[in-house]
Design a protein around this motif. Structure first.
Motif, PDB file in Angstrom:
ATOM      1  N   TYR A   1      60.077   5.857  49.589  1.00  0.00           N
ATOM      2  CA  TYR A   1      59.360   4.631  49.224  1.00  0.00           C
ATOM      3  C   TYR A   1      58.234   4.940  48.226  1.00  0.00           C
ATOM      4  CZ  TYR A   1      56.429   0.483  49.807  1.00  0.00           C
ATOM      5  OH  TYR A   1      55.653  -0.626  49.586  1.00  0.00           O
ATOM      6  N   PHE A   2      57.406   5.932  48.540  1.00  0.00           N
ATOM      7  CA  PHE A   2      56.292   6.255  47.655  1.00  0.00           C
ATOM      8  C   PHE A   2      56.769   6.898  46.362  1.00  0.00           C
ATOM      9  CE2 PHE A   2      53.765   5.990  51.665  1.00  0.00           C
ATOM     10  CZ  PHE A   2      53.011   4.901  51.275  1.00  0.00           C
ATOM     11  N   ALA A   3      57.831   7.690  46.399  1.00  0.00           N
ATOM     12  CA  ALA A   3      58.366   8.286  45.168  1.00  0.00           C
ATOM     13  C   ALA A   3      58.878   7.200  44.228  1.00  0.00           C
ATOM     14  CB  ALA A   3      59.473   9.281  45.499  1.00  0.00           C
ATOM     15  N   ILE A   4      59.615   6.241  44.773  1.00  0.00           N
ATOM     16  CA  ILE A   4      60.130   5.142  43.953  1.00  0.00           C
ATOM     17  C   ILE A   4      58.979   4.300  43.408  1.00  0.00           C
ATOM     18  CG2 ILE A   4      61.382   2.938  44.048  1.00  0.00           C
ATOM     19  CD1 ILE A   4      63.398   4.350  45.906  1.00  0.00           C
ATOM     20  N   GLY A   5      58.053   3.931  44.282  1.00  0.00           N
ATOM     21  CA  GLY A   5      56.929   3.099  43.855  1.00  0.00           C
ATOM     22  C   GLY A   5      56.038   3.783  42.837  1.00  0.00           C
ATOM     23  N   HIS A   6      55.769   5.058  43.049  1.00  0.00           N
ATOM     24  CA  HIS A   6      54.908   5.785  42.112  1.00  0.00           C
ATOM     25  C   HIS A   6      55.610   5.964  40.762  1.00  0.00           C
ATOM     26  CE1 HIS A   6      51.575   8.207  40.854  1.00  0.00           C
ATOM     27  NE2 HIS A   6      52.353   9.248  40.602  1.00  0.00           N
ATOM     28  N   GLY A   7      56.893   6.290  40.803  1.00  0.00           N
ATOM     29  CA  GLY A   7      57.651   6.407  39.555  1.00  0.00           C
ATOM     30  C   GLY A   7      57.669   5.094  38.784  1.00  0.00           C
ATOM     31  N   ALA A   8      57.855   3.987  39.514  1.00  0.00           N
ATOM     32  CA  ALA A   8      57.855   2.667  38.874  1.00  0.00           C
ATOM     33  C   ALA A   8      56.462   2.332  38.348  1.00  0.00           C
ATOM     34  CB  ALA A   8      58.333   1.601  39.856  1.00  0.00           C
ATOM     35  N   TRP A   9      55.417   2.743  39.074  1.00  0.00           N
ATOM     36  CA  TRP A   9      54.050   2.510  38.617  1.00  0.00           C
ATOM     37  C   TRP A   9      53.789   3.241  37.305  1.00  0.00           C
ATOM     38  CZ3 TRP A   9      49.808  -0.014  38.064  1.00  0.00           C
ATOM     39  CH2 TRP A   9      48.677   0.615  37.586  1.00  0.00           C
ATOM     40  N   LEU A  10      54.219   4.516  37.242  1.00  0.00           N
ATOM     41  CA  LEU A  10      54.026   5.286  36.012  1.00  0.00           C
ATOM     42  C   LEU A  10      54.755   4.635  34.840  1.00  0.00           C
ATOM     43  CD1 LEU A  10      54.323   8.923  37.401  1.00  0.00           C
ATOM     44  CD2 LEU A  10      52.242   7.768  36.591  1.00  0.00           C
ATOM     45  N   MET A  11      55.946   4.123  35.085  1.00  0.00           N
ATOM     46  CA  MET A  11      56.703   3.441  34.030  1.00  0.00           C
ATOM     47  C   MET A  11      55.982   2.154  33.610  1.00  0.00           C
ATOM     48  SD  MET A  11      60.706   2.677  33.955  1.00  0.00           S
ATOM     49  CE  MET A  11      61.342   1.249  33.136  1.00  0.00           C
ATOM     50  N   PHE A  12      55.477   1.413  34.588  1.00  0.00           N
ATOM     51  CA  PHE A  12      54.727   0.185  34.315  1.00  0.00           C
ATOM     52  C   PHE A  12      53.481   0.503  33.487  1.00  0.00           C
ATOM     53  CE2 PHE A  12      51.204  -2.592  35.662  1.00  0.00           C
ATOM     54  CZ  PHE A  12      51.712  -3.834  35.332  1.00  0.00           C
ATOM     55  N   LYS A  13      52.762   1.541  33.861  1.00  0.00           N
ATOM     56  CA  LYS A  13      51.514   1.895  33.197  1.00  0.00           C
ATOM     57  C   LYS A  13      51.736   2.440  31.788  1.00  0.00           C
ATOM     58  CE  LYS A  13      47.478   4.795  33.528  1.00  0.00           C
ATOM     59  NZ  LYS A  13      46.833   5.919  34.130  1.00  0.00           N
ATOM     60  N   HIS A  14      52.738   3.303  31.622  1.00  0.00           N
ATOM     61  CA  HIS A  14      52.940   3.986  30.342  1.00  0.00           C
ATOM     62  C   HIS A  14      54.021   3.359  29.465  1.00  0.00           C
ATOM     63  CE1 HIS A  14      50.231   7.204  31.519  1.00  0.00           C
ATOM     64  NE2 HIS A  14      50.857   7.271  32.672  1.00  0.00           N
ATOM     65  N   GLY A  15      54.785   2.420  30.021  1.00  0.00           N
ATOM     66  CA  GLY A  15      55.824   1.763  29.233  1.00  0.00           C
ATOM     67  C   GLY A  15      57.067   2.598  29.016  1.00  0.00           C
ATOM     68  N   ARG A  16      57.163   3.688  29.730  1.00  0.00           N
ATOM     69  CA  ARG A  16      58.361   4.536  29.640  1.00  0.00           C
ATOM     70  C   ARG A  16      58.463   5.349  30.924  1.00  0.00           C
ATOM     71  NH1 ARG A  16      56.737   9.809  28.357  1.00  0.00           N
ATOM     72  NH2 ARG A  16      54.591   9.943  27.674  1.00  0.00           N
ATOM     73  N   ARG A  17      59.651   5.846  31.202  1.00  0.00           N
ATOM     74  CA  ARG A  17      59.872   6.640  32.405  1.00  0.00           C
ATOM     75  C   ARG A  17      59.175   7.991  32.266  1.00  0.00           C
ATOM     76  NH1 ARG A  17      62.366   5.593  36.621  1.00  0.00           N
ATOM     77  NH2 ARG A  17      63.571   3.885  35.761  1.00  0.00           N
ATOM     78  N   ILE A  18      58.413   8.354  33.282  1.00  0.00           N
ATOM     79  CA  ILE A  18      57.704   9.629  33.320  1.00  0.00           C
ATOM     80  C   ILE A  18      58.343  10.465  34.428  1.00  0.00           C
ATOM     81  CG2 ILE A  18      55.482  10.765  33.730  1.00  0.00           C
ATOM     82  CD1 ILE A  18      55.304   8.977  31.313  1.00  0.00           C
ATOM     83  N   SER A  19      58.762  11.660  34.093  1.00  0.00           N
ATOM     84  CA  SER A  19      59.361  12.550  35.081  1.00  0.00           C
ATOM     85  C   SER A  19      58.335  13.608  35.474  1.00  0.00           C
ATOM     86  CB  SER A  19      60.618  13.202  34.505  1.00  0.00           C
ATOM     87  OG  SER A  19      61.223  14.011  35.475  1.00  0.00           O
ATOM     88  N   LEU A  20      57.835  13.510  36.693  1.00  0.00           N
ATOM     89  CA  LEU A  20      56.839  14.456  37.171  1.00  0.00           C
ATOM     90  C   LEU A  20      57.502  15.684  37.773  1.00  0.00           C
ATOM     91  CD1 LEU A  20      54.287  12.209  39.123  1.00  0.00           C
ATOM     92  CD2 LEU A  20      54.023  13.176  36.848  1.00  0.00           C
TER      93      LEU A  20
END
Length: 111
Positions: free
Chosen positions: A49-68
């Motif tokens: 849940y947190f991995a999906i939400g955080h990944g989606a948050w990073l995409m929302f914030k930066h406008g692109r998918r971020i792979s941590l």
């Protein structure tokens, strides 16, 4: 202790995490807060849940998918889970969290 969450409910919450990455802490469903605080560490569902939400948050914030790197995602999962536990404690005590207006899936300022 709350009832275990059904698989159907889990699927719904995972979809919500992906589709609503800008959800505030105040808008977090009680079932999620209870599920987070029901265990001494994040369950596999909470990690997902947190991995999906955080990944989606990073995409929302930066406008692109971020792979941590995995170690950074693991850290984000832990601090977001800890925040959820604290939010549940505030809810049980009838207090308003200082994080109420902050994005739930953002780990900024939590380290």
């Amino acid at each position: 202790m709350p009832e275990p969450m059904s698989r159907e409910a889990q699927v719904g919450f995972l979809k919500m995490a992906e589709e609503q990455p800008d959800m505030t802490c105040a808008d977090t469903p009680v079932a999620i807060l209870e599920a987070a605080s029901a265990e001494a560490e994040p369950t596999p569902f909470m990690e997902e849940y947190f991995a999906i939400g955080h990944g989606a948050w990073l995409m929302f914030k930066h406008g692109r998918r971020i792979s941590l790197p995995q170690n950074l995602m693991d850290r984000a999962i832990l601090v977001l889970w800890n925040r959820a536990c604290l939010l549940d404690t505030d809810r049980l005590l009838g207090q308003t969290s200082p994080d109420a207006g902050k994005p739930f899936f953002s780990d900024e300022g939590l380290y």
